[in-house]
Scaffold this motif. Structure first.
Motif, PDB file in Angstrom:
ATOM      1  N   LEU A 164      45.386 -74.422  68.116  1.00 18.73           N
ATOM      2  CA  LEU A 164      45.577 -74.024  66.482  1.00 18.73           C
ATOM      3  C   LEU A 164      46.740 -74.152  66.203  1.00 18.73           C
ATOM      4  CD1 LEU A 164      44.017 -70.819  67.398  1.00 18.73           C
ATOM      5  CD2 LEU A 164      43.381 -72.579  65.855  1.00 18.73           C
ATOM      6  N   ASN A 165      48.130 -74.406  66.886  1.00 20.30           N
ATOM      7  CA  ASN A 165      49.338 -74.774  65.870  1.00 20.30           C
ATOM      8  C   ASN A 165      49.479 -75.551  65.251  1.00 20.30           C
ATOM      9  OD1 ASN A 165      50.086 -71.747  66.043  1.00 20.30           O
ATOM     10  ND2 ASN A 165      50.307 -72.437  67.894  1.00 20.30           N
ATOM     11  N   GLU A 166      48.893 -76.928  66.516  1.00 19.49           N
ATOM     12  CA  GLU A 166      49.618 -78.331  66.025  1.00 19.49           C
ATOM     13  C   GLU A 166      48.152 -78.173  64.902  1.00 19.49           C
ATOM     14  OE1 GLU A 166      50.379 -80.819  69.758  1.00 19.49           O
ATOM     15  OE2 GLU A 166      47.494 -80.738  69.746  1.00 19.49           O
ATOM     16  N   VAL A 167      47.174 -77.708  64.474  1.00 21.05           N
ATOM     17  CA  VAL A 167      46.905 -78.054  63.184  1.00 21.05           C
ATOM     18  C   VAL A 167      46.754 -77.634  62.793  1.00 21.05           C
ATOM     19  CG1 VAL A 167      43.582 -78.750  62.499  1.00 21.05           C
ATOM     20  CG2 VAL A 167      44.283 -78.463  65.152  1.00 21.05           C
ATOM     21  N   ARG A 168      47.017 -76.201  62.457  1.00 20.50           N
ATOM     22  CA  ARG A 168      47.471 -75.062  61.092  1.00 20.50           C
ATOM     23  C   ARG A 168      49.043 -76.711  60.558  1.00 20.50           C
ATOM     24  NH1 ARG A 168      47.132 -70.464  64.389  1.00 20.50           N
ATOM     25  NH2 ARG A 168      44.885 -69.669  64.163  1.00 20.50           N
ATOM     26  N   ASN A 169      49.853 -76.664  61.717  1.00 25.28           N
ATOM     27  CA  ASN A 169      50.688 -77.656  61.045  1.00 25.28           C
ATOM     28  C   ASN A 169      50.277 -78.843  60.265  1.00 25.28           C
ATOM     29  OD1 ASN A 169      52.662 -76.157  62.194  1.00 25.28           O
ATOM     30  ND2 ASN A 169      53.196 -76.880  64.102  1.00 25.28           N
ATOM     31  N   LEU A 170      49.327 -79.541  60.363  1.00 22.76           N
ATOM     32  CA  LEU A 170      48.592 -80.271  59.327  1.00 22.76           C
ATOM     33  C   LEU A 170      48.839 -79.747  58.170  1.00 22.76           C
ATOM     34  CD1 LEU A 170      46.363 -82.017  62.218  1.00 22.76           C
ATOM     35  CD2 LEU A 170      48.489 -83.241  61.167  1.00 22.76           C
ATOM     36  N   GLY A 171      48.934 -78.555  57.422  1.00 24.91           N
ATOM     37  CA  GLY A 171      48.499 -78.242  56.720  1.00 24.91           C
ATOM     38  C   GLY A 171      47.169 -77.458  55.685  1.00 24.91           C
ATOM     39  N   CYS A 172      46.379 -77.480  57.319  1.00 26.87           N
ATOM     40  CA  CYS A 172      44.808 -77.111  56.791  1.00 26.87           C
ATOM     41  C   CYS A 172      44.511 -75.449  56.621  1.00 26.87           C
ATOM     42  CB  CYS A 172      44.126 -77.690  57.610  1.00 26.87           C
ATOM     43  SG  CYS A 172      42.508 -77.077  56.396  1.00 26.87           S
ATOM     44  N   PRO A 173      44.964 -74.424  55.783  1.00 22.28           N
ATOM     45  CA  PRO A 173      44.951 -73.443  55.686  1.00 22.28           C
ATOM     46  C   PRO A 173      43.842 -72.344  57.098  1.00 22.28           C
ATOM     47  CG  PRO A 173      44.469 -73.400  53.689  1.00 22.28           C
ATOM     48  CD  PRO A 173      44.774 -75.181  54.925  1.00 22.28           C
ATOM     49  N   ALA A 174      42.481 -73.121  57.163  1.00 20.66           N
ATOM     50  CA  ALA A 174      41.342 -72.240  57.764  1.00 20.66           C
ATOM     51  C   ALA A 174      41.131 -73.615  59.169  1.00 20.66           C
ATOM     52  CB  ALA A 174      40.463 -72.716  56.972  1.00 20.66           C
ATOM     53  N   VAL A 175      41.729 -72.775  60.063  1.00 21.13           N
ATOM     54  CA  VAL A 175      41.448 -73.192  61.297  1.00 21.13           C
ATOM     55  C   VAL A 175      40.457 -72.611  62.309  1.00 21.13           C
ATOM     56  CG1 VAL A 175      42.721 -74.568  63.334  1.00 21.13           C
ATOM     57  CG2 VAL A 175      43.553 -74.942  60.721  1.00 21.13           C
ATOM     58  N   LEU A 176      39.259 -72.459  62.433  1.00 17.76           N
ATOM     59  CA  LEU A 176      38.410 -71.803  63.164  1.00 17.76           C
ATOM     60  C   LEU A 176      37.915 -72.646  64.611  1.00 17.76           C
ATOM     61  CD1 LEU A 176      35.864 -71.483  60.806  1.00 17.76           C
ATOM     62  CD2 LEU A 176      38.161 -70.090  61.247  1.00 17.76           C
ATOM     63  N   PRO A 177      37.729 -71.559  65.361  1.00 14.93           N
ATOM     64  CA  PRO A 177      38.117 -71.988  66.952  1.00 14.93           C
ATOM     65  C   PRO A 177      36.549 -71.774  67.280  1.00 14.93           C
ATOM     66  CG  PRO A 177      40.021 -70.237  67.310  1.00 14.93           C
ATOM     67  CD  PRO A 177      39.613 -70.131  65.690  1.00 14.93           C
ATOM     68  N   VAL A 178      35.715 -72.561  67.627  1.00 10.91           N
ATOM     69  CA  VAL A 178      34.022 -71.719  67.579  1.00 10.91           C
ATOM     70  C   VAL A 178      33.984 -72.117  69.447  1.00 10.91           C
ATOM     71  CG1 VAL A 178      34.005 -71.802  65.114  1.00 10.91           C
ATOM     72  CG2 VAL A 178      32.597 -73.775  66.718  1.00 10.91           C
ATOM     73  N   SER A 179      32.468 -71.564  70.051  1.00 10.79           N
ATOM     74  CA  SER A 179      31.601 -72.532  70.824  1.00 10.79           C
ATOM     75  C   SER A 179      29.902 -72.372  70.105  1.00 10.79           C
ATOM     76  CB  SER A 179      31.535 -71.487  72.062  1.00 10.79           C
ATOM     77  OG  SER A 179      30.781 -72.398  73.395  1.00 10.79           O
ATOM     78  N   ALA A 180      30.221 -73.679  69.760  1.00  7.69           N
ATOM     79  CA  ALA A 180      28.873 -73.904  69.160  1.00  7.69           C
ATOM     80  C   ALA A 180      27.465 -73.617  70.182  1.00  7.69           C
ATOM     81  CB  ALA A 180      28.619 -74.785  68.389  1.00  7.69           C
ATOM     82  N   LEU A 181      28.362 -74.113  71.288  1.00  6.94           N
ATOM     83  CA  LEU A 181      27.399 -73.623  72.395  1.00  6.94           C
ATOM     84  C   LEU A 181      27.393 -72.748  73.162  1.00  6.94           C
ATOM     85  CD1 LEU A 181      25.147 -76.157  74.760  1.00  6.94           C
ATOM     86  CD2 LEU A 181      27.575 -75.523  75.843  1.00  6.94           C
ATOM     87  N   ARG A 182      28.042 -71.347  73.314  1.00  7.80           N
ATOM     88  CA  ARG A 182      27.466 -69.987  73.427  1.00  7.80           C
ATOM     89  C   ARG A 182      27.839 -69.117  71.632  1.00  7.80           C
ATOM     90  NH1 ARG A 182      33.117 -69.268  78.020  1.00  7.80           N
ATOM     91  NH2 ARG A 182      31.683 -71.196  79.999  1.00  7.80           N
ATOM     92  N   GLY A 183      27.889 -70.093  71.007  1.00  8.92           N
ATOM     93  CA  GLY A 183      27.580 -69.009  69.982  1.00  8.92           C
ATOM     94  C   GLY A 183      29.293 -67.874  69.809  1.00  8.92           C
ATOM     95  N   GLU A 184      29.603 -68.460  70.171  1.00  8.14           N
ATOM     96  CA  GLU A 184      31.157 -67.690  69.903  1.00  8.14           C
ATOM     97  C   GLU A 184      31.969 -68.502  68.462  1.00  8.14           C
ATOM     98  OE1 GLU A 184      31.816 -67.096  74.367  1.00  8.14           O
ATOM     99  OE2 GLU A 184      32.941 -68.182  73.271  1.00  8.14           O
TER     100      GLU A 184
END
Ligand SMILES: Nc1nc2c(ncn2[C@@H]2O[C@H](COP(=O)(O)OP(=O)(O)OP(=O)(O)O)[C@@H](O)[C@H]2O)c(=O)[nH]1
Ligand SMILES: [Mg+2]
Ligand SMILES: [Zn+2]
Length: 330
Positions: A164-184
């Motif tokens: 999450l931190n690695e991707v936030r550091n790319l400058g994108c404010p919206a980073v959402l972890p999900v599991s499409a498989l489990r619906g989380e």
């Protein structure tokens, strides 16, 4: 005035004068849900789906810079008689366009239009690659749409905080972890899923775009593919780009998985795009080896022994060829 129903399909007021003119000629507005060279599937304000032909005139205009319909476009069309197909008359101006570099073509290709939000879908498995996410962000940056990074398959990630931190550091404010498989984690998408909003999913094959689409639809409508046992990559299961209407009224475009090469910007060099191949190539017999037909080539050797992915190697050759033909044109 356009009715509320058009607005619920993503209509925007700037198009109003063109619709008013079109109505005088018996034309109607509709949104493109699926597109081929010859036909578009349109969604009309009354919720009906219509098949509409792309006339030769539009192809002719396209050769001189005119627009051909892509998924997400607003068009004016002349409806056919009952049971008959209609004809697309004009493609209306776009408020945003997602563009990719088509291999072997000089002109970038518009893949979908009038998108409010691009979901950059990445799997937190072998697919995870911050440098690639960065390239997607660059692609969305110039499109007029907002980018949201969806880190899918979160249940497979051992160190979610780090990713999450690695991707936030790319400058994108919206980073959402999900599991499409489990619906989380899907509730976090709600702000982008309001009625009349248009979303498009981009990402590599196997990232889980169609799985996510099915979750948001609440039914198994999109075909989901398996990952290859050899390299854990997707198999390009989705082949048709298509706009889906979600139960809450948002419109979601499921795209086929993008290939590495389609992400490359005009300015990309081979060295930037394929540092691993450049590294391997240092050990080739010829210092100017093109890793194609030359003997004692360490890159070909790496492909043969399975250390370098065959598809990646083919993409390298394609880009090399493309860059060389661009050189010739200049
Ligand atoms: N473990 C896990 N697997 C998932 C998740 N989401 C999707 N998958 C699996 O990933 C594989 C590929 O899923 P798809 O939805 O077909 O991927 P896609 O991005 O649509 O791929 P293309 O249509 O080829 O571009 C399937 O085997 C899914 O079951 C997830 O959250 N967790
Ligand atoms: Mg798919
Ligand atoms: Zn070589």
């Amino acid at each position: 005035m356009s009715d509320r129903r058009l607005r619920e399909l993503g209509w925007y007021p700037e198009l109003e004068p063109m619709l008013a003119e079109g109505r005088k000629r018996g034309l109607q507005a509709a949104r493109v849900m699926a597109a081929s060279r010859t036909f578009s599937t349109l969604l009309a304000g009354d919720g009906r789906q219509l098949k509409s032909r792309i006339p030769g005139r539009l192809h002719h205009l396209a050769r001189r810079g005119g627009l051909l319909p892509v998924v997400g476009d607003w068009v004016l069309h002349r409806p056919g008689r009952p049971g008959r197909e209609g004809v697309v008359d004009a493609v209306l101006p776009r408020k945003s366009a997602i563009v990719r570099q088509a291999p072997g073509r000089a002109v970038p290709q518009v893949i979908c239009a009038n998108v409010d939000t691009v979901l950059i879908v990445t799997g937190l498995d072998q697919d995870y690659n911050p440098r690639r996410i960065e390239r997607y962000l660059a692609l969305v940056g110039g499109s007029g749409a907002e980018a949201v990074v969806v880190l899918n398959k979160m249940e497979l990630c051992r160190d979610l905080e780090r990713c999450l931190n690695e991707v936030r550091n790319l400058g994108c404010p919206a980073v959402l972890p999900v599991s499409a498989l489990r619906g989380e984690g899907l509730d976090a998408l709600a702000p982008w899923l309001r009625k009349g909003m248009t979303l498009a999913m981009l990402g590599s094959s196997g990232a889980g775009k169609s799985t996510l689409a099915n979750r948001l639809l609440g039914e198994e409508r999109q075909v989901v593919g398996r990952l290859s046992e050899r390299d854990g990559k997707g198999q390009h299961t989705t082949t048709q780009r298509e706009m889906l209407v979600l139960p809450g009224g948002a419109l979601l475009i499921d795209n086929p998985g993008m290939r590495e090469i389609q992400l490359l910007q005009e300015t990309t060099t081979l060295e930037e795009a394929f540092p691993d191949i450049v590294e391997l190539g240092r050990a080739c017999r010829f210092t100017d080896c093109r890793h194609h037909r030359e003997p004692d080539c360490q890159v070909k050797e790496a492909v043969a022994s399975g250390r370098l992915d065959e598809v990646r190697y083919q993409n390298f050759l394609k880009l090399q060829q493309e860059l060389e033909s661009r050189e010739k044109i200049r």
